[in-house]
Write a protein that holds these residues in place. Structure first.
Motif, PDB file in Angstrom:
ATOM      1  N   UNK A 138       0.821  -1.203   0.000  1.00 18.03           N
ATOM      2  CA  UNK A 138       0.000   0.000   0.000  1.00 18.03           C
ATOM      3  C   UNK A 138       0.855   1.253   0.000  1.00 18.03           C
ATOM      4  N   UNK A 139       2.020   1.208   0.634  1.00 16.03           N
ATOM      5  CA  UNK A 139       2.936   2.336   0.622  1.00 16.03           C
ATOM      6  C   UNK A 139       2.568   3.394   1.638  1.00 16.03           C
ATOM      7  N   UNK A 140       3.235   4.535   1.516  1.00 12.63           N
ATOM      8  CA  UNK A 140       2.981   5.641   2.428  1.00 12.63           C
ATOM      9  C   UNK A 140       1.595   6.233   2.191  1.00 12.63           C
ATOM     10  N   UNK A 141       1.008   6.871   3.211  1.00  4.87           N
ATOM     11  CA  UNK A 141      -0.304   7.507   3.027  1.00  4.87           C
ATOM     12  C   UNK A 141      -0.238   8.617   1.984  1.00  4.87           C
ATOM     13  N   UNK A 142      -1.348   8.845   1.337  1.00  2.00           N
ATOM     14  CA  UNK A 142      -1.484   9.970   0.422  1.00  2.00           C
ATOM     15  C   UNK A 142      -1.835  11.186   1.274  1.00  2.00           C
ATOM     16  N   UNK A 143      -0.866  12.064   1.475  1.00  5.03           N
ATOM     17  CA  UNK A 143      -1.037  13.210   2.365  1.00  5.03           C
ATOM     18  C   UNK A 143      -1.784  14.319   1.625  1.00  5.03           C
ATOM     19  N   UNK A 144      -2.830  14.846   2.249  1.00  5.76           N
ATOM     20  CA  UNK A 144      -3.662  15.866   1.618  1.00  5.76           C
ATOM     21  C   UNK A 144      -3.320  17.282   2.047  1.00  5.76           C
ATOM     22  N   UNK A 145      -2.680  17.448   3.161  1.00  4.29           N
ATOM     23  CA  UNK A 145      -2.323  18.784   3.644  1.00  4.29           C
ATOM     24  C   UNK A 145      -1.390  19.470   2.652  1.00  4.29           C
ATOM     25  N   UNK A 146      -1.717  20.697   2.303  1.00  3.38           N
ATOM     26  CA  UNK A 146      -0.880  21.465   1.386  1.00  3.38           C
ATOM     27  C   UNK A 146      -1.058  21.122  -0.074  1.00  3.38           C
ATOM     28  N   UNK A 147      -1.904  20.133  -0.372  1.00  8.52           N
ATOM     29  CA  UNK A 147      -2.144  19.757  -1.771  1.00  8.52           C
ATOM     30  C   UNK A 147      -3.225  20.635  -2.386  1.00  8.52           C
ATOM     31  N   UNK A 148      -3.469  20.439  -3.676  1.00  8.49           N
ATOM     32  CA  UNK A 148      -4.549  21.132  -4.379  1.00  8.49           C
ATOM     33  C   UNK A 148      -5.470  20.099  -5.013  1.00  8.49           C
ATOM     34  N   UNK A 149      -6.774  20.239  -4.749  1.00 13.22           N
ATOM     35  CA  UNK A 149      -7.768  19.310  -5.285  1.00 13.22           C
ATOM     36  C   UNK A 149      -8.796  20.055  -6.112  1.00 13.22           C
ATOM     37  N   UNK A 150      -9.227  19.431  -7.194  1.00 10.72           N
ATOM     38  CA  UNK A 150     -10.314  19.930  -8.035  1.00 10.72           C
ATOM     39  C   UNK A 150     -11.496  18.991  -7.859  1.00 10.72           C
ATOM     40  N   UNK A 151     -12.651  19.548  -7.490  1.00  9.66           N
ATOM     41  CA  UNK A 151     -13.859  18.755  -7.263  1.00  9.66           C
ATOM     42  C   UNK A 151     -14.962  19.241  -8.197  1.00  9.66           C
ATOM     43  N   UNK A 152     -15.521  18.343  -9.003  1.00 12.40           N
ATOM     44  CA  UNK A 152     -16.710  18.698  -9.774  1.00 12.40           C
ATOM     45  C   UNK A 152     -17.950  18.383  -8.935  1.00 12.40           C
ATOM     46  N   UNK A 153     -19.037  19.071  -9.240  1.00 12.11           N
ATOM     47  CA  UNK A 153     -20.246  18.884  -8.442  1.00 12.11           C
ATOM     48  C   UNK A 153     -20.066  19.376  -7.021  1.00 12.11           C
ATOM     49  N   UNK A 154     -19.276  20.426  -6.841  1.00 12.94           N
ATOM     50  CA  UNK A 154     -18.926  20.916  -5.509  1.00 12.94           C
ATOM     51  C   UNK A 154     -19.974  21.847  -4.917  1.00 12.94           C
ATOM     52  N   UNK A 155     -21.052  22.101  -5.659  1.00 16.45           N
ATOM     53  CA  UNK A 155     -22.062  23.038  -5.183  1.00 16.45           C
ATOM     54  C   UNK A 155     -23.038  22.470  -4.184  1.00 16.45           C
ATOM     55  N   UNK A 156     -22.917  21.196  -3.829  1.00 15.62           N
ATOM     56  CA  UNK A 156     -23.822  20.590  -2.856  1.00 15.62           C
ATOM     57  C   UNK A 156     -23.523  19.121  -2.687  1.00 15.62           C
ATOM     58  N   UNK A 157     -24.297  18.454  -1.823  1.00 14.77           N
ATOM     59  CA  UNK A 157     -24.209  17.012  -1.667  1.00 14.77           C
ATOM     60  C   UNK A 157     -22.834  16.512  -1.276  1.00 14.77           C
ATOM     61  N   UNK A 158     -22.434  15.405  -1.887  1.00 14.35           N
ATOM     62  CA  UNK A 158     -21.132  14.799  -1.580  1.00 14.35           C
ATOM     63  C   UNK A 158     -20.000  15.745  -1.956  1.00 14.35           C
ATOM     64  N   UNK A 159     -20.140  16.476  -3.060  1.00 14.14           N
ATOM     65  CA  UNK A 159     -19.090  17.397  -3.484  1.00 14.14           C
ATOM     66  C   UNK A 159     -18.806  18.457  -2.445  1.00 14.14           C
ATOM     67  N   UNK A 160     -19.852  19.063  -1.894  1.00 11.38           N
ATOM     68  CA  UNK A 160     -19.661  20.068  -0.839  1.00 11.38           C
ATOM     69  C   UNK A 160     -19.027  19.437   0.399  1.00 11.38           C
ATOM     70  N   UNK A 161     -19.510  18.256   0.778  1.00 10.09           N
ATOM     71  CA  UNK A 161     -18.962  17.581   1.956  1.00 10.09           C
ATOM     72  C   UNK A 161     -17.491  17.223   1.748  1.00 10.09           C
ATOM     73  N   UNK A 162     -17.120  16.828   0.543  1.00 11.52           N
ATOM     74  CA  UNK A 162     -15.715  16.543   0.242  1.00 11.52           C
ATOM     75  C   UNK A 162     -14.876  17.809   0.347  1.00 11.52           C
ATOM     76  N   UNK A 163     -15.408  18.922  -0.159  1.00 10.57           N
ATOM     77  CA  UNK A 163     -14.674  20.186  -0.069  1.00 10.57           C
ATOM     78  C   UNK A 163     -14.421  20.558   1.388  1.00 10.57           C
ATOM     79  N   UNK A 164     -15.426  20.405   2.227  1.00 11.93           N
ATOM     80  CA  UNK A 164     -15.265  20.745   3.637  1.00 11.93           C
ATOM     81  C   UNK A 164     -14.276  19.807   4.323  1.00 11.93           C
TER      82      UNK A 164
END
Length: 273
Positions: free
Chosen positions: A1-27
């Motif tokens: 599996x390797x080292x964890x995928x660290x999210x701090x300091x990264x940049x993510x693009x989310x489609x469908x970010x205006x509500x639902x799962x997309x908004x929850x993922x953004x938060x």
């Protein structure tokens, strides 16, 4: 599996970010210190999502119809104008379409496939070069419970989500050994507005459509915030596949045990009080 995928300091693009799962993922990503590019066709929803995020992060909003080929093609330049790079692409945007195959117009079938499947393919094609510039990047494609099973009345939706599943697995095999990994997500019944925003055939009576929407919505129980946490923990562990919710785990097991006969069993289970 390797080292964890660290999210701090990264940049993510989310489609469908205006509500639902997309908004929850953004938060949830923002809580982890991830910078965000938020995309959705709903500009007001995007603004509300951005308003809910903490200060101190680089946040951009992009009004986007993922069914629009030209709009997707122009998005990488808009992302580069704000963000130094991209490490995580979350293809979350999707739509629903009720009705049997005979009831669904070909134009509506094509509309759904254009968003749910071609949107994923085109977003991946547009952003794979940018993701390859990152030393450690990931693509997260949301399929569905209906990418595992195919109920009646869901010919278009199931076709699109099975397609996302197959595309994601093949892409993961092609990218094996590169700096870009792939996670495919199969959410069960998540409490979003998708049932009430689903497109219905024109000849369905209003009362029949209302009953269908209410029935579909009754199966959507898992909080989007919980779904987002399950998804991101799987991403952090570099999981190739994640089943979101007890219903998704049960259905996946049943389909494996009874691949040609699961539907009568599921129908009986759903009829139980």
């Amino acid at each position: 599996m390797g080292d964890p995928f660290v999210l701090a300091g990264r940049t993510a693009l989310i489609t469908g970010a205006g509500g639902g799962i997309g908004r929850a993922l953004a938060q949830a990503l923002a809580r982890r210190g991830c910078h965000l590019a938020l995309a959705d066709i709903d500009a007001a929803g995007l603004s509300e999502t951005a308003r809910l995020l903490p200060a101190g992060l680089r946040i951009s909003q992009h009004r986007l119809d993922v069914g629009d080929r030209e709009a997707i093609a122009s998005l990488p330049a808009a992302i580069r104008a704000v963000h130094p790079g991209l490490d995580l692409l979350v293809n979350n945007a999707g739509v629903a379409l009720g009705g049997t195959f005979d009831q669904v117009a070909e134009a509506d079938f094509e509309w759904l496939i254009g968003i749910n499947f071609w949107g994923v393919v085109r977003m991946t094609r547009a952003f794979l070069p940018l993701l390859r510039e990152s030393p450690d990047a990931r693509i997260v494609n949301l399929s569905s419970l209906y990418g595992l099973i195919a109920p009646p009345g869901q010919t278009a939706y199931a076709a699109s989500k099975f397609a996302v599943r197959g595309f994601s697995h093949a892409l993961a095999h092609e990218l094996a050994g590169s700096s870009v990994g792939v996670t495919v997500v199969h959410p069960g019944g998540v409490a979003t507005r998708i049932a009430y925003s689903a497109r219905l055939p024109a000849d369905i009576a209003p009362e029949e459509g209302a009953r269908g929407r209410a029935l579909a919505n009754s199966y959507l129980k898992l909080a989007p915030e919980r779904a987002a946490e399950i998804i991101l923990r799987a991403v952090e562990r570099r999981r190739a596949r994640v089943l979101v919710g007890t219903d998704a785990r049960i259905v996946a097991l049943l389909e494996r045990l009874m691949p040609a006969a699961y539907w009568p069993v599921l129908t009986r289970l759903m009829r139980r009080p």
